[in-house]
Scaffold this active site. Structure first.
Site, short mmCIF file in Angstrom:
data_model
loop_
_atom_site.label_atom_id
_atom_site.label_comp_id
_atom_site.label_asym_id
_atom_site.label_seq_id
_atom_site.Cartn_x
_atom_site.Cartn_y
_atom_site.Cartn_z
N LYS A 194 -9.36 47.95 -39.44
CA LYS A 194 -10.59 48.23 -40.18
C LYS A 194 -11.12 49.64 -39.87
CE LYS A 194 -10.16 44.37 -42.23
NZ LYS A 194 -10.58 43.01 -41.97
C1 LIG Z 1 -10.39 41.46 -42.10
C2 LIG Z 1 -11.18 40.62 -43.00
C3 LIG Z 1 -11.92 39.53 -42.55
C4 LIG Z 1 -11.80 38.98 -41.17
O1 LIG Z 1 -12.14 39.86 -40.17
P1 LIG Z 1 -11.82 39.46 -38.64
O2 LIG Z 1 -12.64 40.41 -37.85
O3 LIG Z 1 -10.34 39.65 -38.45
O4 LIG Z 1 -12.23 38.05 -38.45
C5 LIG Z 1 -12.76 38.89 -43.43
N1 LIG Z 1 -12.84 39.26 -44.72
C6 LIG Z 1 -12.12 40.28 -45.21
C7 LIG Z 1 -12.27 40.65 -46.65
C8 LIG Z 1 -11.24 40.97 -44.37
O5 LIG Z 1 -10.49 41.96 -44.88
#
Ligand SMILES: *Cc1c(COP(=O)(O)O)cnc(C)c1O
Length: 390
Positions: A194
């Site tokens: 991210k």
């Molecule tokens: C990455 C992601 C998540 C989950 O995030 P985590 O921190 O890995 O739990 C939720 N929603 C979307 C759209 C994502 O891309």
């Protein structure tokens, strides 16, 4: 030497993503490791305060060990129960919908607008029933949903709004950062790929003091330490009360050490990604592809840069294969939920139920776009795509 060859191959392959971790992050992690305090403590608190400060006045922040955990806590805090319905998009990662199932509640999927990849706001009202309790929009790729419309519908039907902002740091809507709008809570992800990473991690933000408090208790076993903080000099420091069967969702100081320094670079990183997206846009404009949706006036986080192929000319999988043969990593975001066995079987969904999600999915490729990429790396991607498509 086998060992030497491996290194060269790694160097030549441009991965789909690499995190941008500097010396500050590394030094801070080492400092935590040496400090004797590894789990939730001062640094987590500092990261929370900085994050709330980044968004602006009146925000509460709760650091957690994933966005999935944060969304689970948010739904718990707004009182989601067995049999409730939550409206969301099938064009997302499974986490968005899975947290709804944790309560025995049911996601009700609304197809996306193919122009934005975000939930089609014109289809939300049709999905509202007497069981609907909340809407969970996802700001796909870092482009904001039409939040005025969503918040308006929520108000009309007395629904809560929990924003999945896993892609949306920093993203704005009508000039306001995602996280500061009038939803009930917003959850960011700090997963490794991210725009801000702590390895694993997440941040729930809200303007509602009660939601913040409930999430703070529930992220750590339902423990209420405020009974200690508030009244306390008479109570010993080991004292606490359990007020609910909570979860183990707290962020560690080790993770927060990374986050503290990542957050300082969040705008710098965004500007680099925005420039890279603009370069892709101009270099790829003449090709038989559709460029990613964008906003006229608002900040796009550019978590993902997704092109749509004309798959009559080249199949998506073949395109990805060719990129890979040329040493370029790419990805697909996402396989829509209604195509996965669990969601398909549980809710008897057909591929054609969400035609926009299906057709976007069939045609999209996410190109590498991250701050560790050099200009030369990006030119290599551009050159390769031109070669494949021309
Ligand atoms: C990455 C992601 C998540 C989950 O995030 P985590 O921190 O890995 O739990 C939720 N929603 C979307 C759209 C994502 O891309």
């Amino acid at each position: 030497m086998v060992k030497g060859r491996k290194v060269i191959l790694l160097k030549e392959f441009l991965p789909f993503h690499l995190p941008d971790i500097g010396k500050e992050e590394i030094d801070e992690v080492v400092d935590s490791l040496k400090s004797g305090w590894l789990t939730t403590g001062k640094k987590t608190k500092l990261f929370e305060d900085q994050f709330a400060g980044f968004l602006g006045k009146g925000m509460y922040s709760v650091a957690v060990n994933s966005a999935t955990a944060g969304m689970h806590l948010a739904l718990e805090a707004i009182g989601i129960k067995n049999g409730d319905e939550v409206i969301t998009t099938p064009y997302t990662f499974t986490a968005t919908a899975e947290v709804i199932r944790y309560f025995g509640a049911n996601p009700v999927f609304v197809d996306i607008d193919p122009k934005t990849f975000n939930m089609d706001v014109n289809q939300i009202e049709k999905a509202v029933t007497s069981k609907t309790k909340a809407i969970m929009p996802v700001h796909f790729a870092g482009l904001s949903c039409e939040m005025d419309e969503i918040l308006h519908i929520a108000k009309r039907y007395n629904l809560k709004v929990i924003e999945d902002a896993a892609h949306a740091l920093p993203t704005s809507y009508n000039g306001n950062l995602i996280g500061t709008l009038d939803s009930d809570a917003t959850v960011f992800s700090f997963y490794a790929t991210k725009t801000l990473t702590t390895g694993e991690g997440g941040m729930l933000v809200t303007k509602d003091k009660n939601i913040a408090e409930r999430c703070k208790h529930m992220r750590l076993h339902g423990i209420n330490r405020d009974v200690f903080d508030r009244y306390t000099s008479t109570k010993p420091s080991w004292y606490y009360e359990v007020i609910a069967p909570g979860f183990k969702y707290n962020m560690t100081d080790i993770a927060a050490s990374i986050g503290i320094h990542q957050l300082k670079k969040v705008w710098q990183f965004q500007r680099i990604r925005e420039k890279m997206a603009a370069l892709y846009d101009s270099e790829l404009a003449e090709l038989p592809i559709i460029l990613p949706p964008k906003s006229k006036n608002d900040t796009h986080s550019w978590h993902l840069y997704m092109i749509q192929l004309n798959t009559l000319k080249i199949k998506r999988d073949e395109f990805i294969q060719k990129l890979s043969e040329n040493g370029i990593g790419s990805s697909v975001h996402f396989i829509p939920l209604h195509l996965h066995p669990y969601w398909k079987n549980t809710y008897q969904l057909k591929a054609s139920d969400f035609p926009n999600s299906l057709s976007i999915y069939n045609n999209v490729v996410s190109l590498p776009l991250y701050t560790k990429m050099t200009d030369r790396d990006q030119q290599k991607v551009i050159h390769c795509i031109k070669k494949i498509l021309q």
